[in-house]
Design a protein around this motif. Structure first.
Motif, short mmCIF file in Angstrom:
data_model
loop_
_atom_site.label_atom_id
_atom_site.label_comp_id
_atom_site.label_asym_id
_atom_site.label_seq_id
_atom_site.Cartn_x
_atom_site.Cartn_y
_atom_site.Cartn_z
N ASN A 1 -18.55 -4.20 1.62
CA ASN A 1 -19.03 -3.72 2.92
C ASN A 1 -18.11 -4.10 4.07
N PHE A 2 -17.05 -4.85 3.76
CA PHE A 2 -16.15 -5.32 4.80
C PHE A 2 -14.69 -5.06 4.42
N LEU A 3 -13.87 -4.92 5.44
CA LEU A 3 -12.42 -4.94 5.27
C LEU A 3 -11.95 -6.12 6.10
N ILE A 4 -11.52 -7.17 5.43
CA ILE A 4 -11.17 -8.43 6.10
C ILE A 4 -9.66 -8.52 6.31
N TYR A 5 -9.27 -8.73 7.53
CA TYR A 5 -7.85 -8.88 7.85
C TYR A 5 -7.55 -10.32 8.25
N ILE B 1 -5.90 -8.30 17.25
CA ILE B 1 -6.87 -7.64 16.37
C ILE B 1 -6.33 -6.29 15.92
N SER B 2 -5.82 -5.52 16.88
CA SER B 2 -5.30 -4.19 16.56
C SER B 2 -4.15 -4.27 15.57
N LYS B 3 -3.24 -5.20 15.78
CA LYS B 3 -2.07 -5.33 14.93
C LYS B 3 -2.44 -5.70 13.50
N PHE B 4 -3.21 -6.78 13.35
CA PHE B 4 -3.49 -7.28 12.01
C PHE B 4 -4.54 -6.43 11.28
N VAL C 1 -14.68 -3.76 9.85
CA VAL C 1 -13.37 -4.41 9.90
C VAL C 1 -13.51 -5.73 10.67
N ILE C 2 -13.32 -6.85 9.96
CA ILE C 2 -13.51 -8.16 10.59
C ILE C 2 -12.35 -9.10 10.26
N SER C 3 -12.17 -10.12 11.09
CA SER C 3 -11.11 -11.08 10.86
C SER C 3 -11.52 -12.11 9.81
N HIS C 4 -10.53 -12.79 9.24
CA HIS C 4 -10.83 -13.83 8.25
C HIS C 4 -11.59 -14.99 8.89
#
Length: 277
Positions: A166-170, A263-266, A149-152
């Motif tokens: 392999n990623f979940l992008i928020y 990070i937790s929220k998004f 889980v990574i940020s944009h």
């Protein structure tokens, strides 16, 4: 007050409680990170304390929407190629990290888990490569959905395509006005930002008096390139282990720009979207 990285994880549950949660379709959050030096004023476990905290916050938010969630015991035997010359910076071989991660994924698969989401805040490139290869091996061999889980911001910086499985992008929905003006010198490791966050969430682990006495490192992008070579080169550039200005932590408006909560929220918003697809 004491802080346990096992709080709210499988480590504090019985096997029957774990099985019951999995039977309800629980996803698993896996906090990862490293034990590494964080300057003379912060504990070496800072990374894993924070990734564990983010997972707990995500779990709390998911459960409000009746999404079953488990947190695996934190995995902290990662790679410290950059800070490895300092005592307290434990580092493992890439194959060790990959193999232990695979074993974790194999156990979760055998127990009936369908989705595993890794939450990691450690920025060492070699560590990131090991996680990525471990995820790919688990997906290919076990058929389980594993994603980091990574940020944009990180995805764009690393050139990761939004559809990379392999990623979940928020997306972090914050405007430029939310951020302070750019600084002349960089805050990269154990500086003002990290120190402020640790003071907010883990105050008893921070040597605040010492932090106030530390001179700013005053390092720029050229220094950062050299620092990334790691080992004794990195230690010579940052002899006390910090890359930033720890003494400025009180100038950081953590309540306004709280990256842990952001990070937790998004990440939670993105997880909900993904799981309901």
């Amino acid at each position: 007050m004491s802080y346990s990285i096992f709080k709210d994880t499988m480590s504090d549950m019985s096997w029957t409680e774990i099985q019951c949660s999995i039977d309800k379709g629980a996803i698993v959050l896996l906090p990862t990170g490293v034990i590494e030096q964080q300057g003379p004023h912060l504990p070496t476990g800072s990374d894993i304390y924070v990734s564990h905290l983010i997972c707990r916050k995500i779990k709390d938010q998911l459960q409000k929407d009746n999404i079953e969630c488990l947190i695996a015991p934190p995995f902290y035997w990662g790679i410290n190629a950059i800070t490895g010359a300092f005592p307290g910076s434990f580092t493992s071989r890439k194959e060790t990290v990959k193999n232990v991660l695979f074993d974790i994924f194999e156990c979760l698969t055998r127990w009936g888990v369908k989705h595993v989401f890794i939450v990691d805040i450690h920025g060492d490139p070699m560590h990131g490569e090991a996680l990525y290869e471990g995820i790919m091996a688990g997906r290919e061999s076990l058929g389980i959905d594993i994603r980091s889980v990574i940020s944009h911001w990180i995805a764009e910086d690393l050139g990761i395509h939004p559809e990379n499985e392999n990623f979940l992008i928020y997306t972090v929905e914050m405007s430029l006005e939310d951020f302070p003006a750019p600084k002349e010198y960089l805050d990269i490791h154990a500086g003002e930002g990290s120190t402020a966050q640790m003071v907010k969430f883990f105050p008893e682990l921070v040597n605040v008096d010492l932090a106030r006495q530390l001179e700013p490192a005053n390092l720029n992008h050229d220094d950062l390139k050299k620092w990334h070579q790691g080992g004794e080169i990195a230690r010579n550039i940052t002899p006390l282990g910090y890359f930033g200005a720890p003494a400025d932590f009180e100038k950081e408006d953590v309540d306004h720009l709280n990256l842990v909560d952001a990070i937790s929220k998004f990440a939670t918003i993105r997880l909900k979207e993904y799981l309901k697809r």
